[in-house]
Scaffold this active site. Structure first.
Site, PDB file in Angstrom:
ATOM      1  N   ASP A 288      24.756 -50.720 -31.516  1.00  0.00           N
ATOM      2  CA  ASP A 288      25.365 -52.041 -31.753  1.00  0.00           C
ATOM      3  C   ASP A 288      25.811 -52.208 -33.203  1.00  0.00           C
ATOM      4  O   ASP A 288      24.989 -52.190 -34.118  1.00  0.00           O
ATOM      5  CB  ASP A 288      24.344 -53.135 -31.441  1.00  0.00           C
ATOM      6  CG  ASP A 288      24.115 -53.302 -29.953  1.00  0.00           C
ATOM      7  OD1 ASP A 288      25.094 -53.557 -29.227  1.00  0.00           O
ATOM      8  OD2 ASP A 288      22.959 -53.167 -29.516  1.00  0.00           O
TER       9      ASP A 288
ATOM     10  N   HIS B 226      29.071 -50.087 -29.428  1.00  0.00           N
ATOM     11  CA  HIS B 226      29.499 -51.452 -29.095  1.00  0.00           C
ATOM     12  C   HIS B 226      29.877 -52.166 -30.387  1.00  0.00           C
ATOM     13  O   HIS B 226      29.007 -52.544 -31.162  1.00  0.00           O
ATOM     14  CB  HIS B 226      28.328 -52.137 -28.371  1.00  0.00           C
ATOM     15  CG  HIS B 226      28.571 -53.566 -27.999  1.00  0.00           C
ATOM     16  ND1 HIS B 226      27.546 -54.413 -27.604  1.00  0.00           N
ATOM     17  CD2 HIS B 226      29.713 -54.309 -27.942  1.00  0.00           C
ATOM     18  CE1 HIS B 226      28.044 -55.599 -27.331  1.00  0.00           C
ATOM     19  NE2 HIS B 226      29.349 -55.575 -27.538  1.00  0.00           N
TER      20      HIS B 226
ATOM     21  N   GLY C 225      25.073 -60.789 -30.628  1.00  0.00           N
ATOM     22  CA  GLY C 225      24.590 -60.996 -31.998  1.00  0.00           C
ATOM     23  C   GLY C 225      23.128 -60.669 -32.217  1.00  0.00           C
ATOM     24  O   GLY C 225      22.751 -60.253 -33.305  1.00  0.00           O
TER      25      GLY C 225
END
Ligand code: DX5
Ligand code: ZN
Length: 242
Positions: free
Chosen positions: A54, A85, A163
């Site tokens: 991420d 990602h 997030g």
């Protein structure tokens, strides 16, 4: 099985005949790993299929995570498929950097840039020989992907607001997963359908029933005492549900 003999792996046909989801892939997210011991943390999840990486820039999402130098280091120590990602503004600008650093699949958000840049980003990832995916925030409708679907290797449906790890699964995303599954099958595409956020063995089952075939899990895997057992139980969540 006699001692010292390795039991042969079961052929995929066995799982298909049993109605198991033989193609289900598990993608632990290292966002929940201990970054000071990242090598060992990655060793502990190597029975999974993809390693989910991420990237957050503090602009597209209100958090900052890891980026290109960490990806380069990870690439050197594992052969796992690196599923990157990007939760960043202007992903087009960084395509080459992430692919050179070792990304196998580059996934970016449809909300992060204008449509012409979306097409250009897809084209550029493809031109460099990697797989490409588009991701949707929870509020983004699934049909925004209609013009791009034929070009994609993967669609990532966020089942939390992107997030942060450790948030609760949003059940209201299940119809979106089902709609995308129908459209992917209707077009006969090989495009994978990945879900990310709040995945545990219970929510995994709901997602697989709706049609997901790649499950990202961060806290469920890294907070588990026995990570291989958690990966196996996420895999089992797909058994018989499709
Ligand atoms: C969230 C990230 C996820 C996150 C998932 O924005 O995209 O990949 O690591 O964490 P869990 O599985 O804990 O919800
Ligand atoms: Zn993610």
């Amino acid at each position: 099985v006699s001692p010292g003999r390795v039991k042969p792996a079961l052929p995929a046909a066995y799982f298909i005949s049993k109605g198991f989801s033989a193609m289900l892939k598990i993608a632990p997210s290292i966002l929940s790993a201990d970054f000071a011991r990242l090598g060992e943390e990655i060793r502990s999840i190597e029975t999974a299929d993809y390693l989910h990486f991420d990237v957050m820039d503090g602009l597209f999402v209100p958090n900052i995570s890891i980026g290109i130098p960490v990806l380069q280091s990870v690439r050197k120590i594992t052969d796992m498929v690196l599923d990157v990602h990007l939760m960043i503004t202007d992903p087009l600008r960084y395509v080459s950097d992430f692919l050179s650093a070792g990304a196998d699949i580059l996934v970016f958000h449809i909300e992060s840039q204008a449509p012409d840049k979306t097409y250009e980003t897809i084209r550029r990832v493809r031109a460099q020989g990697a797989r490409v995916g588009l991701s949707l925030r929870p509020k983004t409708p699934w049909d925004i992907l209609l013009p791009y679907l034929d070009e994609l290797d993967l669609v990532l449906v966020m089942t939390v607001e992107p997030g942060f790890g450790g948030q609760a699964f949003m059940e209201d995303q299940l119809p979106k997963i089902a709609a995308l599954r129908r459209e992917i099958d209707r077009r006969g595409l090989k495009c994978e359908l990945e879900v990310d956020g709040g995945i545990n063995p219970d929510t995994a089952r709901l997602c697989v029933e709706a049609g997901a075939d790649v499950l990202v899990a961060g806290s469920a895997v890294f907070k588990a005492q026995d990570r291989a057992a958690m990966i196996a139980s996420l895999r089992r969540a797909g058994e018989g549900s499709r």
